[in-house]
Design a protein around this motif. Structure first.
Motif, PDB file in Angstrom:
ATOM      1  N   ILE A  77      36.875  39.055  35.469  1.00  0.00           N
ATOM      2  CA  ILE A  77      37.223  40.355  36.044  1.00  0.00           C
ATOM      3  C   ILE A  77      36.922  41.448  35.025  1.00  0.00           C
ATOM      4  N   GLN A  78      36.102  42.415  35.436  1.00  0.00           N
ATOM      5  CA  GLN A  78      35.655  43.462  34.521  1.00  0.00           C
ATOM      6  C   GLN A  78      36.226  44.835  34.835  1.00  0.00           C
ATOM      7  N   SER A  79      37.003  44.963  35.905  1.00  0.00           N
ATOM      8  CA  SER A  79      37.519  46.291  36.259  1.00  0.00           C
ATOM      9  C   SER A  79      38.767  46.144  37.116  1.00  0.00           C
ATOM     10  N   ALA A  80      39.504  47.238  37.221  1.00  0.00           N
ATOM     11  CA  ALA A  80      40.695  47.248  38.072  1.00  0.00           C
ATOM     12  C   ALA A  80      40.314  47.092  39.538  1.00  0.00           C
ATOM     13  N   GLU A  81      39.139  47.624  39.935  1.00  0.00           N
ATOM     14  CA  GLU A  81      38.686  47.490  41.310  1.00  0.00           C
ATOM     15  C   GLU A  81      38.396  46.033  41.658  1.00  0.00           C
ATOM     16  N   GLU A  82      37.805  45.311  40.719  1.00  0.00           N
ATOM     17  CA  GLU A  82      37.523  43.898  40.955  1.00  0.00           C
ATOM     18  C   GLU A  82      38.824  43.098  41.038  1.00  0.00           C
ATOM     19  N   ASN A  83      39.769  43.424  40.191  1.00  0.00           N
ATOM     20  CA  ASN A  83      41.071  42.757  40.215  1.00  0.00           C
ATOM     21  C   ASN A  83      41.764  42.992  41.567  1.00  0.00           C
ATOM     22  N   GLU A  84      41.682  44.219  42.058  1.00  0.00           N
ATOM     23  CA  GLU A  84      42.293  44.560  43.340  1.00  0.00           C
ATOM     24  C   GLU A  84      41.578  43.861  44.497  1.00  0.00           C
ATOM     25  N   PHE A  85      40.257  43.724  44.390  1.00  0.00           N
ATOM     26  CA  PHE A  85      39.493  43.022  45.427  1.00  0.00           C
ATOM     27  C   PHE A  85      39.971  41.579  45.567  1.00  0.00           C
ATOM     28  N   VAL A  86      40.195  40.898  44.451  1.00  0.00           N
ATOM     29  CA  VAL A  86      40.674  39.517  44.488  1.00  0.00           C
ATOM     30  C   VAL A  86      42.045  39.444  45.147  1.00  0.00           C
ATOM     31  N   LEU A  87      42.917  40.382  44.836  1.00  0.00           N
ATOM     32  CA  LEU A  87      44.263  40.371  45.407  1.00  0.00           C
ATOM     33  C   LEU A  87      44.235  40.605  46.916  1.00  0.00           C
ATOM     34  N   LYS A  88      43.358  41.487  47.374  1.00  0.00           N
ATOM     35  CA  LYS A  88      43.310  41.809  48.796  1.00  0.00           C
ATOM     36  C   LYS A  88      42.639  40.717  49.614  1.00  0.00           C
ATOM     37  N   TYR A  89      41.659  40.007  49.020  1.00  0.00           N
ATOM     38  CA  TYR A  89      40.944  38.988  49.795  1.00  0.00           C
ATOM     39  C   TYR A  89      41.641  37.628  49.755  1.00  0.00           C
ATOM     40  N   SER A  90      42.462  37.379  48.765  1.00  0.00           N
ATOM     41  CA  SER A  90      43.116  36.074  48.626  1.00  0.00           C
ATOM     42  C   SER A  90      43.891  35.654  49.870  1.00  0.00           C
ATOM     43  N   PRO A  91      44.656  36.539  50.536  1.00  0.00           N
ATOM     44  CA  PRO A  91      45.370  36.120  51.746  1.00  0.00           C
ATOM     45  C   PRO A  91      44.465  35.654  52.874  1.00  0.00           C
ATOM     46  N   GLU A  92      43.171  36.019  52.833  1.00  0.00           N
ATOM     47  CA  GLU A  92      42.241  35.543  53.847  1.00  0.00           C
ATOM     48  C   GLU A  92      41.944  34.055  53.682  1.00  0.00           C
ATOM     49  N   VAL A  93      42.232  33.508  52.499  1.00  0.00           N
ATOM     50  CA  VAL A  93      41.914  32.109  52.200  1.00  0.00           C
ATOM     51  C   VAL A  93      43.177  31.276  52.003  1.00  0.00           C
ATOM     52  N   TRP A  94      44.122  31.809  51.262  1.00  0.00           N
ATOM     53  CA  TRP A  94      45.321  31.061  50.905  1.00  0.00           C
ATOM     54  C   TRP A  94      46.561  31.716  51.493  1.00  0.00           C
ATOM     55  N   LYS A  95      47.576  30.888  51.707  1.00  0.00           N
ATOM     56  CA  LYS A  95      48.875  31.381  52.159  1.00  0.00           C
ATOM     57  C   LYS A  95      49.855  31.320  51.001  1.00  0.00           C
TER      58      LYS A  95
END
Length: 244
Positions: A77-95
């Protein structure tokens, strides 16, 4: 879309707009690896969120995480935007809450943590207490908590985590094609805009001055040709003979 006049055809203009929209869509789309896995594009990078169906084990050691990525790097992770992207997309895959391995290691030369792809740490988001005293530097790895977005130091050898994300960059050739497509789209947009403005101005002019053409017709005149000496004398002689 209605045309300003019945006699004016809007179909070519609509086709140009449609072509512009298609090229902009292609420019925005990513080109990620086509290896039967689901890759999600974001800011020139591609991400694969490993889920339980790919392996009977739902918790993985750090080495197992690297194996699951099959030639690609574990998430960096190289930026706060990338970190936020991971947090927002994770619920699409994991519960629920997931602890995601980060592709970080301890570099003995610099005595600091670095990403596996060789990039330095330009962005960090550590927990307040992320350096347990019982961990040896060479055994220190990092995990990301999806419930807080914070990072924590954990053991590379003893700890297991239930989230793995693989990462790679988009193909260089595709990035160039995307830039070319975007430039072409801008050119088409400029042409469509000029044609639209010209058509509108022409329509207004025709309404104000009916029957008057915007463009003036020019009559063609052949270029002036100087008569040669013999022809000049012949014309002069004819005029003299015909004189009373």
């Amino acid at each position: 879309m209605e045309c300003p006049r019945k006699g004016l055809r809007c179909r070519p203009l609509l086709l140009c707009v449609s072509a512009l929209w298609l090229q902009l869509q292609l420019a925005a789309a990513g080109d990620c690896p086509a290896d039967s896995r689901t890759w999600v594009p974001f800011q020139g990078r591609c991400y694969h969120f490993v889920h339980g169906q790919e392996d009977s084990i739902k918790s993985y050691t750090f080495e197992r995480a690297r194996t699951l990525c099959r030639g690609f790097e574990v998430l960096s992770i190289q930026s706060a935007e990338e970190n936020e992207f991971v947090l927002k997309y994770s619920p699409e895959v994991w519960k629920g809450t997931v602890n995601v391995w980060l592709g970080m290691y301890y570099d003995t030369d610099s005595e600091d943590m670095k990403w596996l792809d060789g990039e330095p740490l330009q962005y960090t988001n550590w927990e307040e207490s992320s350096s347990p005293s019982d961990l040896m530097p060479l055994e220190t790895c990092v995990t990301l908590h999806t419930n807080t977005g914070r990072w924590e130091n954990v053991s590379c050898l003893d700890d297991i985590e239930n989230g793995v994300i693989c990462e790679t960059s988009e193909k260089t050739e595709t990035v160039k094609k995307k830039s070319s497509a975007l430039l072409s789209g801008l050119v088409i947009f400029s042409v469509v805009l000029i044609l639209g403005v010209s058509a509108f101005i022409g329509f207004i002019h025709q309404r104000r001055y009916p029957g008057l053409f915007v463009f003036t017709a020019f009559e063609y005149h052949p270029p002036f040709r100087v008569l040669e000496t013999d022809e000049s004398c012949l014309v002069e002689a004819e005029e003299t003979d015909g004189a009373p």
